[in-house]
Scaffold this motif. Structure first.
Motif, PDB file in Angstrom:
ATOM      1  N   THR A 278       0.837  -1.204   0.000  1.00 21.53           N
ATOM      2  CA  THR A 278       0.000   0.000   0.000  1.00 21.53           C
ATOM      3  C   THR A 278       0.869   1.249   0.000  1.00 21.53           C
ATOM      4  O   THR A 278       0.612   2.200  -0.753  1.00 21.53           O
ATOM      5  CB  THR A 278      -0.953  -0.016   1.209  1.00 21.53           C
ATOM      6  N   ALA A 279       1.923   1.241   0.809  1.00 16.55           N
ATOM      7  CA  ALA A 279       2.827   2.396   0.874  1.00 16.55           C
ATOM      8  C   ALA A 279       3.579   2.577  -0.444  1.00 16.55           C
ATOM      9  O   ALA A 279       3.725   3.708  -0.931  1.00 16.55           O
ATOM     10  CB  ALA A 279       3.811   2.228   2.036  1.00 16.55           C
ATOM     11  N   VAL A 280       4.059   1.500  -1.031  1.00 16.02           N
ATOM     12  CA  VAL A 280       4.790   1.594  -2.302  1.00 16.02           C
ATOM     13  C   VAL A 280       3.852   2.060  -3.415  1.00 16.02           C
ATOM     14  O   VAL A 280       4.237   2.884  -4.249  1.00 16.02           O
ATOM     15  CB  VAL A 280       5.479   0.260  -2.645  1.00 16.02           C
ATOM     16  N   LEU A 281       2.635   1.573  -3.427  1.00 16.78           N
ATOM     17  CA  LEU A 281       1.680   2.023  -4.439  1.00 16.78           C
ATOM     18  C   LEU A 281       1.420   3.520  -4.319  1.00 16.78           C
ATOM     19  O   LEU A 281       1.326   4.223  -5.334  1.00 16.78           O
ATOM     20  CB  LEU A 281       0.370   1.237  -4.327  1.00 16.78           C
ATOM     21  N   ALA A 282       1.339   4.013  -3.095  1.00 15.93           N
ATOM     22  CA  ALA A 282       1.154   5.458  -2.891  1.00 15.93           C
ATOM     23  C   ALA A 282       2.361   6.220  -3.442  1.00 15.93           C
ATOM     24  O   ALA A 282       2.208   7.250  -4.105  1.00 15.93           O
ATOM     25  CB  ALA A 282       0.935   5.762  -1.413  1.00 15.93           C
ATOM     26  N   ARG A 283       3.551   5.706  -3.183  1.00 15.76           N
ATOM     27  CA  ARG A 283       4.773   6.348  -3.685  1.00 15.76           C
ATOM     28  C   ARG A 283       4.843   6.292  -5.207  1.00 15.76           C
ATOM     29  O   ARG A 283       5.343   7.221  -5.853  1.00 15.76           O
ATOM     30  CB  ARG A 283       6.004   5.687  -3.078  1.00 15.76           C
ATOM     31  N   LEU A 284       4.358   5.203  -5.786  1.00 18.68           N
ATOM     32  CA  LEU A 284       4.362   5.043  -7.231  1.00 18.68           C
ATOM     33  C   LEU A 284       3.263   5.865  -7.906  1.00 18.68           C
ATOM     34  O   LEU A 284       3.362   6.190  -9.090  1.00 18.68           O
ATOM     35  CB  LEU A 284       4.163   3.576  -7.616  1.00 18.68           C
ATOM     36  N   GLY A 285       2.197   6.130  -7.147  1.00 17.92           N
ATOM     37  CA  GLY A 285       1.035   6.779  -7.746  1.00 17.92           C
ATOM     38  C   GLY A 285       0.271   5.838  -8.661  1.00 17.92           C
ATOM     39  O   GLY A 285      -0.335   6.252  -9.639  1.00 17.92           O
ATOM     40  N   LEU A 286       0.310   4.545  -8.322  1.00 13.30           N
ATOM     41  CA  LEU A 286      -0.327   3.520  -9.145  1.00 13.30           C
ATOM     42  C   LEU A 286      -1.310   2.697  -8.327  1.00 13.30           C
ATOM     43  O   LEU A 286      -1.324   2.758  -7.101  1.00 13.30           O
ATOM     44  CB  LEU A 286       0.735   2.583  -9.739  1.00 13.30           C
ATOM     45  N   GLU A 287      -2.097   1.919  -9.024  1.00 10.66           N
ATOM     46  CA  GLU A 287      -3.028   0.980  -8.405  1.00 10.66           C
ATOM     47  C   GLU A 287      -2.409  -0.417  -8.445  1.00 10.66           C
ATOM     48  O   GLU A 287      -1.514  -0.675  -9.260  1.00 10.66           O
ATOM     49  CB  GLU A 287      -4.367   0.987  -9.158  1.00 10.66           C
ATOM     50  N   PRO A 288      -2.872  -1.326  -7.605  1.00  7.61           N
ATOM     51  CA  PRO A 288      -2.254  -2.664  -7.573  1.00  7.61           C
ATOM     52  C   PRO A 288      -2.328  -3.392  -8.912  1.00  7.61           C
ATOM     53  O   PRO A 288      -1.385  -4.102  -9.274  1.00  7.61           O
ATOM     54  CB  PRO A 288      -3.016  -3.400  -6.479  1.00  7.61           C
ATOM     55  N   TRP A 289      -3.398  -3.216  -9.655  1.00  2.00           N
ATOM     56  CA  TRP A 289      -3.506  -3.881 -10.957  1.00  2.00           C
ATOM     57  C   TRP A 289      -2.512  -3.319 -11.960  1.00  2.00           C
ATOM     58  O   TRP A 289      -2.170  -3.982 -12.930  1.00  2.00           O
ATOM     59  CB  TRP A 289      -4.933  -3.807 -11.499  1.00  2.00           C
ATOM     60  N   ASP A 290      -2.002  -2.108 -11.699  1.00  2.00           N
ATOM     61  CA  ASP A 290      -1.000  -1.516 -12.582  1.00  2.00           C
ATOM     62  C   ASP A 290       0.375  -2.166 -12.432  1.00  2.00           C
ATOM     63  O   ASP A 290       1.199  -2.079 -13.342  1.00  2.00           O
ATOM     64  CB  ASP A 290      -0.837  -0.016 -12.302  1.00  2.00           C
ATOM     65  N   ILE A 291       0.643  -2.774 -11.278  1.00  2.00           N
ATOM     66  CA  ILE A 291       1.947  -3.409 -11.060  1.00  2.00           C
ATOM     67  C   ILE A 291       1.829  -4.933 -11.016  1.00  2.00           C
ATOM     68  O   ILE A 291       2.729  -5.615 -10.558  1.00  2.00           O
ATOM     69  CB  ILE A 291       2.645  -2.886  -9.785  1.00  2.00           C
ATOM     70  N   THR A 292       0.719  -5.440 -11.516  1.00  2.00           N
ATOM     71  CA  THR A 292       0.484  -6.886 -11.511  1.00  2.00           C
ATOM     72  C   THR A 292       0.964  -7.502 -12.814  1.00  2.00           C
ATOM     73  O   THR A 292       0.696  -6.985 -13.896  1.00  2.00           O
ATOM     74  CB  THR A 292      -1.016  -7.183 -11.315  1.00  2.00           C
ATOM     75  N   ARG A 293       1.682  -8.604 -12.670  1.00  2.00           N
ATOM     76  CA  ARG A 293       2.136  -9.381 -13.828  1.00  2.00           C
ATOM     77  C   ARG A 293       0.996 -10.334 -14.204  1.00  2.00           C
ATOM     78  O   ARG A 293       0.872 -11.421 -13.659  1.00  2.00           O
ATOM     79  CB  ARG A 293       3.412 -10.143 -13.482  1.00  2.00           C
ATOM     80  N   HIS A 294       0.179  -9.896 -15.141  1.00  2.00           N
ATOM     81  CA  HIS A 294      -1.032 -10.637 -15.507  1.00  2.00           C
ATOM     82  C   HIS A 294      -0.749 -11.918 -16.274  1.00  2.00           C
ATOM     83  O   HIS A 294      -1.626 -12.770 -16.370  1.00  2.00           O
ATOM     84  CB  HIS A 294      -1.967  -9.725 -16.312  1.00  2.00           C
ATOM     85  N   GLY A 295       0.466 -12.081 -16.793  1.00  2.00           N
ATOM     86  CA  GLY A 295       0.815 -13.282 -17.546  1.00  2.00           C
ATOM     87  C   GLY A 295       1.304 -14.439 -16.694  1.00  2.00           C
ATOM     88  O   GLY A 295       1.573 -15.518 -17.223  1.00  2.00           O
ATOM     89  N   GLU A 296       1.422 -14.219 -15.393  1.00  2.00           N
ATOM     90  CA  GLU A 296       1.880 -15.300 -14.507  1.00  2.00           C
ATOM     91  C   GLU A 296       0.801 -16.369 -14.367  1.00  2.00           C
ATOM     92  O   GLU A 296      -0.395 -16.042 -14.316  1.00  2.00           O
ATOM     93  CB  GLU A 296       2.218 -14.744 -13.121  1.00  2.00           C
ATOM     94  N   PRO A 297       1.188 -17.656 -14.261  1.00  2.00           N
ATOM     95  CA  PRO A 297       0.199 -18.721 -14.107  1.00  2.00           C
ATOM     96  C   PRO A 297      -0.754 -18.490 -12.927  1.00  2.00           C
ATOM     97  O   PRO A 297      -1.951 -18.756 -13.035  1.00  2.00           O
ATOM     98  CB  PRO A 297       1.046 -19.988 -13.904  1.00  2.00           C
ATOM     99  N   VAL A 298      -0.243 -17.962 -11.827  1.00  2.00           N
ATOM    100  CA  VAL A 298      -1.098 -17.748 -10.663  1.00  2.00           C
ATOM    101  C   VAL A 298      -2.163 -16.689 -10.951  1.00  2.00           C
ATOM    102  O   VAL A 298      -3.248 -16.729 -10.372  1.00  2.00           O
ATOM    103  CB  VAL A 298      -0.275 -17.419  -9.398  1.00  2.00           C
ATOM    104  N   ALA A 299      -1.894 -15.779 -11.869  1.00  2.00           N
ATOM    105  CA  ALA A 299      -2.905 -14.783 -12.253  1.00  2.00           C
ATOM    106  C   ALA A 299      -4.104 -15.480 -12.881  1.00  2.00           C
ATOM    107  O   ALA A 299      -5.259 -15.133 -12.586  1.00  2.00           O
ATOM    108  CB  ALA A 299      -2.317 -13.750 -13.211  1.00  2.00           C
TER     109      ALA A 299
END
Length: 124
Positions: free
Chosen positions: A42-63
């Motif tokens: 949550t803190a890193v996302l605030a620093r990045l100015g991004l949402e969690p889906w913006d830093i998600t690797r959607h191509g990973e099998p677990v996704a």
């Protein structure tokens, strides 16, 4: 400065090489071995100015296993995304640099790494 890396990632190796070439003072966090908590994300996302889906690797099998493609991308779903990233750190884009000045960047390009270092006249 801290950099979150996966040692198997070529973009992480490139980022580390650039940091070393700039004589940057940094610590390495192997985020797959030492996953960030939901609070840290949550803190890193605030620093990045991004949402969690913006830093998600959607191509990973677990996704696919989690069905992330169908998850809503809204304020109500934000905690669910953050919890998924905390529980499955392989989903997190890499490398992420958190700078001492309070900024952060997803440092997948040389330009992003250089930006994290700050202007040349302020580098150590």
């Amino acid at each position: 400065m801290e950099i979150w890396i996966n040692p198997q990632c070529s973009k992480c190796h490139s980022a580390l090489s650039l940091l070393d070439a700039a004589n940057a003072d940094y610590t390495v966090r192997h985020y797959l071995d030492e996953p960030p908590t939901a609070e840290e994300l949550t803190a890193v996302l605030a620093r990045l100015g991004l949402e969690p889906w913006d830093i998600t690797r959607h191509g990973e099998p677990v996704a696919d296993e989690l069905g992330l493609a169908g998850w809503p991308r809204d304020a109500e779903s934000r905690p669910r995304w953050i919890e998924a990233l905390a529980a499955h750190p392989a989903l997190i884009q890499r490398p992420i640099i958190t700078a001492d000045d309070g900024t952060a960047t997803v440092a997948r390009t040389p330009e992003a790494v250089r930006a994290a270092l700050g202007p040349p006249d302020t580098r150590p």
